[in-house]
Design a protein around this motif. Structure first.
Motif, PDB file in Angstrom:
ATOM      1  N   GLN A  29       0.655  -1.330  -0.008  1.00  0.00           N
ATOM      2  CA  GLN A  29      -0.111  -0.082  -0.085  1.00  0.00           C
ATOM      3  C   GLN A  29       0.933   1.431   0.047  1.00  0.00           C
ATOM      4  O   GLN A  29       0.628   2.119  -0.794  1.00  0.00           O
ATOM      5  N   THR A  30       1.674   1.175   0.711  1.00  0.00           N
ATOM      6  CA  THR A  30       2.861   2.520   0.902  1.00  0.00           C
ATOM      7  C   THR A  30       3.600   2.618  -0.413  1.00  0.00           C
ATOM      8  O   THR A  30       3.717   3.809  -0.853  1.00  0.00           O
ATOM      9  N   ILE A  31       4.066   1.490  -1.017  1.00  0.00           N
ATOM     10  CA  ILE A  31       4.695   1.615  -2.352  1.00  0.00           C
ATOM     11  C   ILE A  31       3.855   2.191  -3.678  1.00  0.00           C
ATOM     12  O   ILE A  31       4.161   3.118  -4.138  1.00  0.00           O
ATOM     13  N   VAL A  32       2.328   1.775  -3.685  1.00  0.00           N
ATOM     14  CA  VAL A  32       1.502   2.194  -4.585  1.00  0.00           C
ATOM     15  C   VAL A  32       1.171   3.686  -4.447  1.00  0.00           C
ATOM     16  O   VAL A  32       0.945   4.454  -5.344  1.00  0.00           O
ATOM     17  N   ARG A  33       1.127   4.042  -2.980  1.00  0.00           N
ATOM     18  CA  ARG A  33       0.698   5.318  -2.694  1.00  0.00           C
ATOM     19  C   ARG A  33       1.842   6.266  -3.339  1.00  0.00           C
ATOM     20  O   ARG A  33       1.714   7.473  -3.504  1.00  0.00           O
ATOM     21  N   PHE A  34       3.010   5.767  -2.926  1.00  0.00           N
ATOM     22  CA  PHE A  34       4.202   6.673  -3.334  1.00  0.00           C
ATOM     23  C   PHE A  34       4.361   6.793  -4.867  1.00  0.00           C
ATOM     24  O   PHE A  34       4.581   8.022  -5.355  1.00  0.00           O
ATOM     25  N   LEU A  35       3.916   5.727  -5.735  1.00  0.00           N
ATOM     26  CA  LEU A  35       3.837   5.830  -7.058  1.00  0.00           C
ATOM     27  C   LEU A  35       2.754   7.051  -7.320  1.00  0.00           C
ATOM     28  O   LEU A  35       3.017   7.565  -8.471  1.00  0.00           O
TER      29      LEU A  35
END
Length: 248
Positions: A29-35
């Motif tokens: 979730q954090t990785i996708v939000r950062f993208l």
């Protein structure tokens, strides 16, 4: 935060479990939000820096997408709001594990779910609008083609990332509704028709008959079992027989 083990509430560990930075950064979730944050930055930055040019016949700067300023304004607005929302929801993801109230976590997950779903749709509209206007743009001699194509491409990528965030938020919401990790006590209603459990069933009571002892009188009136002999006068001594007192 997404948790894979232990007691959780709405996808986050219970309050007091601490915060693991490495685990938070590595979770999907954090990785996708950062993208999503990067894609939004590219979209509105490309338009604000290279999205307006002057035509040979008009001194005013026009949008590179078929000179439609509304298309550029829409893309900038969606991009800026998405950029700020990503920062806000990243902070909220860090704060959710510290919420001890399950109702507050529910509101946070619902806000994430609603916003992510709405922005998935708005990015789809933005992609369709920019792609349509770019297809109608004929004079591209002075247009920065790379910036225009990058804007359209990252609008499409944003649809995917925000759709994934919607999926993650929906999963957290469903787990929070189905899990009962913070129980509440409710006083059970009394059922007068339910029989006693076998363990607590009362023993049967058989009264005994009590026969009191009857007495004919007081203890002093009870006849003596050893009767005394009848009373006889005390006899006079033998030596005094025939004795007459003297007369004077």
């Amino acid at each position: 935060m997404e948790e894979t083990g232990g007691a959780t509430a709405y996808g986050a560990s219970l309050a007091g479990g601490g915060f693991d930075v490495n685990k938070f950064v590595r979770q999907p979730q954090t990785i996708v939000r950062f993208l999503s944050w990067i894609f939004a930055l590219v979209v509105f930055a490309s338009i604000t820096t290279e999205g307006y040019i002057n035509s040979p016949h008009d001194p005013d700067a026009k949008c590179i997408f078929n000179q439609n300023d509304s298309a550029c304004h829409y893309a900038i607005g969606i991009g800026v709001i998405a950029f700020l929302a990503c920062v806000g929801f990243l902070v909220l993801d860090v704060y959710v594990p510290y919420m001890s109230n399950a109702q507050e976590r529910k509101y946070a997950v619902m806000a994430d779910l609603g916003f992510s779903g709405a922005w998935t749709f708005l990015w789809f509209v933005c992609f369709c609008l920019l792609a349509s206007q770019w297809g109608k743009t004929h004079e591209i001699g002075a247009v920065p083609v790379d910036a225009a194509r990058a804007t359209v491409a990252f609008c499409f990528f944003s649809i995917a990332t925000w759709g994934i965030l919607t999926y993650f938020a929906l999963g957290r919401f469903r787990r929070g509704v189905n899990e009962v990790t913070i129980p509440t006590y409710a006083e059970p209603t009394a059922d007068l028709h339910t029989p006693y459990p076998p363990t607590y069933a009362p023993t049967s009571y058989n009264p005994t008959t009590y026969t009191p002892t009857t007495y004919t009188g007081y203890p002093g009136s009870v006849p003596d079992m050893h009767p005394q002999p009848p009373f006889t006068p005390q006899p006079q001594p033998q030596g005094d027989i025939g004795y007459q007192p003297p007369n004077y």
